[in-house]
Enzyme design. Structure first.
Site, PDB file in Angstrom:
ATOM      1  N   CYS A 122      -8.653   9.534  -0.795  1.00  0.00           N
ATOM      2  CA  CYS A 122      -7.438   8.547  -1.721  1.00  0.00           C
ATOM      3  C   CYS A 122      -7.374   9.277  -3.094  1.00  0.00           C
ATOM      4  O   CYS A 122      -6.104   8.915  -3.896  1.00  0.00           O
ATOM      5  CB  CYS A 122      -8.576   7.524  -2.403  1.00  0.00           C
ATOM      6  SG  CYS A 122      -8.455   6.996  -0.975  1.00  0.00           S
ATOM      7  N   HIS A 262      -5.876   4.183  -8.386  1.00  0.00           N
ATOM      8  CA  HIS A 262      -5.988   4.306  -6.550  1.00  0.00           C
ATOM      9  C   HIS A 262      -5.990   3.036  -6.160  1.00  0.00           C
ATOM     10  O   HIS A 262      -6.739   2.154  -6.804  1.00  0.00           O
ATOM     11  CB  HIS A 262      -6.227   4.716  -6.092  1.00  0.00           C
ATOM     12  CG  HIS A 262      -7.031   4.832  -4.981  1.00  0.00           C
ATOM     13  ND1 HIS A 262      -5.811   4.973  -4.021  1.00  0.00           N
ATOM     14  CD2 HIS A 262      -8.696   4.898  -3.839  1.00  0.00           C
ATOM     15  CE1 HIS A 262      -6.806   4.838  -2.822  1.00  0.00           C
ATOM     16  NE2 HIS A 262      -7.436   4.350  -2.708  1.00  0.00           N
ATOM     17  N   ASN A 292      -4.470  -0.544   1.401  1.00  0.00           N
ATOM     18  CA  ASN A 292      -4.540   1.116   0.641  1.00  0.00           C
ATOM     19  C   ASN A 292      -3.325   1.834   1.866  1.00  0.00           C
ATOM     20  O   ASN A 292      -4.086   2.176   2.375  1.00  0.00           O
ATOM     21  CB  ASN A 292      -5.977   1.250   0.304  1.00  0.00           C
ATOM     22  CG  ASN A 292      -6.408   2.858   0.278  1.00  0.00           C
ATOM     23  OD1 ASN A 292      -6.150   3.493   0.230  1.00  0.00           O
ATOM     24  ND2 ASN A 292      -8.081   2.434   0.229  1.00  0.00           N
TER      25      ASN A 292
HETATM   26  N1  ACO Z   1     -13.205 -10.727   6.823  1.00  0.00           N
HETATM   27  C1  ACO Z   1     -13.481 -11.145   7.471  1.00  0.00           C
HETATM   28  N2  ACO Z   1     -15.987 -10.842   6.978  1.00  0.00           N
HETATM   29  C2  ACO Z   1     -15.250  -9.388   7.023  1.00  0.00           C
HETATM   30  C3  ACO Z   1     -15.115  -8.799   7.053  1.00  0.00           C
HETATM   31  C4  ACO Z   1     -13.689  -9.114   7.066  1.00  0.00           C
HETATM   32  N3  ACO Z   1     -12.700  -8.649   7.307  1.00  0.00           N
HETATM   33  N4  ACO Z   1     -15.230  -7.768   6.208  1.00  0.00           N
HETATM   34  C5  ACO Z   1     -16.791  -8.005   6.138  1.00  0.00           C
HETATM   35  N5  ACO Z   1     -16.607  -8.496   6.298  1.00  0.00           N
HETATM   36  C6  ACO Z   1     -18.140  -9.744   6.513  1.00  0.00           C
HETATM   37  C7  ACO Z   1     -19.363  -8.561   6.118  1.00  0.00           C
HETATM   38  O1  ACO Z   1     -19.611  -8.534   7.539  1.00  0.00           O
HETATM   39  C8  ACO Z   1     -20.237  -9.037   5.279  1.00  0.00           C
HETATM   40  O2  ACO Z   1     -21.288 -10.643   6.516  1.00  0.00           O
HETATM   41  P1  ACO Z   1     -23.129 -11.011   6.319  1.00  0.00           P
HETATM   42  O3  ACO Z   1     -22.810 -11.507   4.806  1.00  0.00           O
HETATM   43  O4  ACO Z   1     -23.069 -11.828   7.039  1.00  0.00           O
HETATM   44  O5  ACO Z   1     -23.144  -9.546   6.718  1.00  0.00           O
HETATM   45  C9  ACO Z   1     -19.609  -9.912   4.511  1.00  0.00           C
HETATM   46  O6  ACO Z   1     -18.200 -10.239   4.812  1.00  0.00           O
HETATM   47  C10 ACO Z   1     -19.959  -9.427   3.817  1.00  0.00           C
HETATM   48  O7  ACO Z   1     -19.965  -8.264   3.441  1.00  0.00           O
HETATM   49  P2  ACO Z   1     -19.739  -7.456   2.218  1.00  0.00           P
HETATM   50  O8  ACO Z   1     -19.364  -5.739   2.481  1.00  0.00           O
HETATM   51  O9  ACO Z   1     -20.727  -6.747   1.345  1.00  0.00           O
HETATM   52  O10 ACO Z   1     -18.651  -7.458   1.580  1.00  0.00           O
HETATM   53  P3  ACO Z   1     -17.521  -6.538   0.414  1.00  0.00           P
HETATM   54  O11 ACO Z   1     -18.131  -7.704  -1.604  1.00  0.00           O
HETATM   55  O12 ACO Z   1     -18.852  -5.454  -0.312  1.00  0.00           O
HETATM   56  O13 ACO Z   1     -16.491  -6.314   0.441  1.00  0.00           O
HETATM   57  C11 ACO Z   1     -15.234  -4.077   0.869  1.00  0.00           C
HETATM   58  C12 ACO Z   1     -16.440  -5.646   2.086  1.00  0.00           C
HETATM   59  C13 ACO Z   1     -14.246  -4.888   1.218  1.00  0.00           C
HETATM   60  C14 ACO Z   1     -15.082  -3.704   2.227  1.00  0.00           C
HETATM   61  C15 ACO Z   1     -15.824  -3.333  -0.021  1.00  0.00           C
HETATM   62  O14 ACO Z   1     -17.473  -3.186  -0.433  1.00  0.00           O
HETATM   63  C16 ACO Z   1     -14.906  -2.370  -0.447  1.00  0.00           C
HETATM   64  O15 ACO Z   1     -13.793  -2.703  -1.548  1.00  0.00           O
HETATM   65  N6  ACO Z   1     -15.755  -1.225  -0.526  1.00  0.00           N
HETATM   66  C17 ACO Z   1     -14.511  -0.487  -1.113  1.00  0.00           C
HETATM   67  C18 ACO Z   1     -14.520   0.804  -0.014  1.00  0.00           C
HETATM   68  C19 ACO Z   1     -13.058   1.239   0.365  1.00  0.00           C
HETATM   69  O16 ACO Z   1     -12.122   0.641  -0.156  1.00  0.00           O
HETATM   70  N7  ACO Z   1     -12.662   2.483   0.335  1.00  0.00           N
HETATM   71  C20 ACO Z   1     -11.076   3.001   0.867  1.00  0.00           C
HETATM   72  C21 ACO Z   1     -11.476   4.030   0.039  1.00  0.00           C
HETATM   73  S1  ACO Z   1     -12.109   5.158  -0.780  1.00  0.00           S
HETATM   74  C22 ACO Z   1     -11.910   5.044  -1.971  1.00  0.00           C
HETATM   75  O17 ACO Z   1     -11.014   4.416  -1.946  1.00  0.00           O
HETATM   76  C23 ACO Z   1     -12.178   4.688  -3.020  1.00  0.00           C
END
Ligand code: ACO
Length: 339
Positions: A122, A262, A292
């Site tokens: 990224c 980003h 993204n």
């Molecule tokens: N739809 C519905 N539920 C979902 C989904 C989805 N698409 N994805 C995950 N869940 C569920 C999980 O299974 C979990 O369920 P559980 O509580 O029963 O176990 C619940 O939602 C919460 O999951 P978390 O992973 O805790 O959710 P979080 O609030 O952390 O959001 C996310 C997840 C959006 C991926 C976040 O962590 C994030 O944005 N991280 C950064 C990742 C990123 O952007 N990476 C890409 C590039 S690197 C960079 O650019 C920095």
């Protein structure tokens, strides 16, 4: 004194033109609801994303890069032959080799350019911009083409709801040239924390795990990530890199006219901006339309800011990114496109 030993004067490099391209096909949250167990509400609340663009089969990163580059070259009043250096920031090259920069050079007819790909996930665009700016500032390059382009849909597992909702395809290109005034790059602060490699990666397809029946059956040619640790690292380091960059330039955050980070998650951007003391009206967020796009997000966000009249000549711009690796980047610049 031998002329070749005379140091070249260091100049400031600036962005002379900017253009972007996204493929026409839209993948909405409603579309994803039919593919995996997710909801529009969950995606919008947790990420800010409403839709993303994805390519049709057969369309590659170099195609998106070429569309954005042709426009950027034209907007700078140049022809492809004027370009002498190409850097393509990408995580999804058309092939492992030759580089997408070589394929792009041929597609554009940029017959005087050399170049290469730069893999910083990224942070691909910000690292490429930093590199090209040094080439221009040193006098080694006159017109550098910097591209951030990714076809993330080629490495996304559309059965994995934790990753498939996040990413889209897109590209942006800028021409970097020497500045004859105040406009241009002021300073940058880039760093890497290689201990974060496992948190976000594509496990197979490289020399460690070449493609095999087992790697394909194990779905190892797709993006794998530990979302929460990436999230935490991104918030902490976006803030940290920006704060250190501002401090060493003696600039208070209140003097920043626009913050372009980003676009990985709306919550990451808002949280970092809040910690830096940058108010919402100075923060660009367009993740709702593109998701993204990895190396594409910064030029796509800059382009929207220009189109909306939020980024004008003379503005003090702070750009930041965090990507897989982990890679971190913060850039301070005075904006000033050619009229
Ligand atoms: N739809 C519905 N539920 C979902 C989904 C989805 N698409 N994805 C995950 N869940 C569920 C999980 O299974 C979990 O369920 P559980 O509580 O029963 O176990 C619940 O939602 C919460 O999951 P978390 O992973 O805790 O959710 P979080 O609030 O952390 O959001 C996310 C997840 C959006 C991926 C976040 O962590 C994030 O944005 N991280 C950064 C990742 C990123 O952007 N990476 C890409 C590039 S690197 C960079 O650019 C920095």
């Amino acid at each position: 004194m031998n002329a070749s030993l005379t140091p070249r004067p260091v100049r400031r490099a600036r962005i002379a033109s900017l253009a972007t391209y996204v493929p026409p096909k839209v993948l909405s949250n409603a579309d994803l609801e039919k593919m995996v167990d997710t909801s529009d509400e969950w995606i919008r609340q947790r990420t800010g994303i409403r839709e993303r663009h994805i390519v049709d089969p057969g369309v590659a990163t170099s195609d998106l890069a070429a569309a954005a580059s042709r426009e950027a070259i034209a907007r700078a009043g140049l022809t492809p032959s004027d370009i002498d250096f190409i850097v393509v920031g990408t995580t999804t090259p058309d092939m492992l080799f030759p580089s997408t920069a070589c394929l792009l050079q041929a597609k554009l007819g940029a017959d005087h350019a050399w170049g290469y790909d730069l893999l910083a996930a990224c942070s691909g665009f910000t690292y490429a911009l930093t590199t090209a700016s040094q080439m221009v500032a040193s006098g080694a390059s006159r017109y550098a083409l910097v591209v951030g382009a990714d076809v993330m849909s080629s490495i996304i597992d559309y059965t994995d709801r934790t990753t498939c909702v996040l990413f889209g395809d897109g590209a942006g290109a800028v021409i970097v040239e020497a500045s004859d005034g105040e406009a241009g790059m002021i300073d940058f602060l880039n760093y890497v924390d290689g201990h974060g490699g496992d948190a976000l990666c594509m496990p197979a397809g490289g020399s460690l795990r070449p493609a095999s029946k087992e790697t394909i059956e194990g779905r190892l040619h797709y993006v794998k990530q530990d979302g929460q640790s990436v999230f935490r690292f991104a918030v902490r380091n976006t803030e940290d890199a920006c704060r250190r960059l501002l401090e060493r330039n003696g600039i208070d955050a209140s003097h920043i006219d626009l913050f372009v980070s980003h676009q990985a998650n709306q919550r990451i951007i808002r949280s970092a901006a809040e910690k830096l003391g940058i108010p919402d009206e100075k923060v660009v967020i367009n993740i709702e339309r593109f998701g993204n796009t990895t190396a594409g997000t910064i030029p796509l966000a800059l382009n929207d800011a220009v189109d909306e009249g939020r980024l004008k000549a003379g503005d003090l711009l702070l750009v930041a990114s965090v990507g897989a690796g982990f890679t971190v980047s913060a850039i301070l610049m005075r904006w000033g496109l050619k009229a």
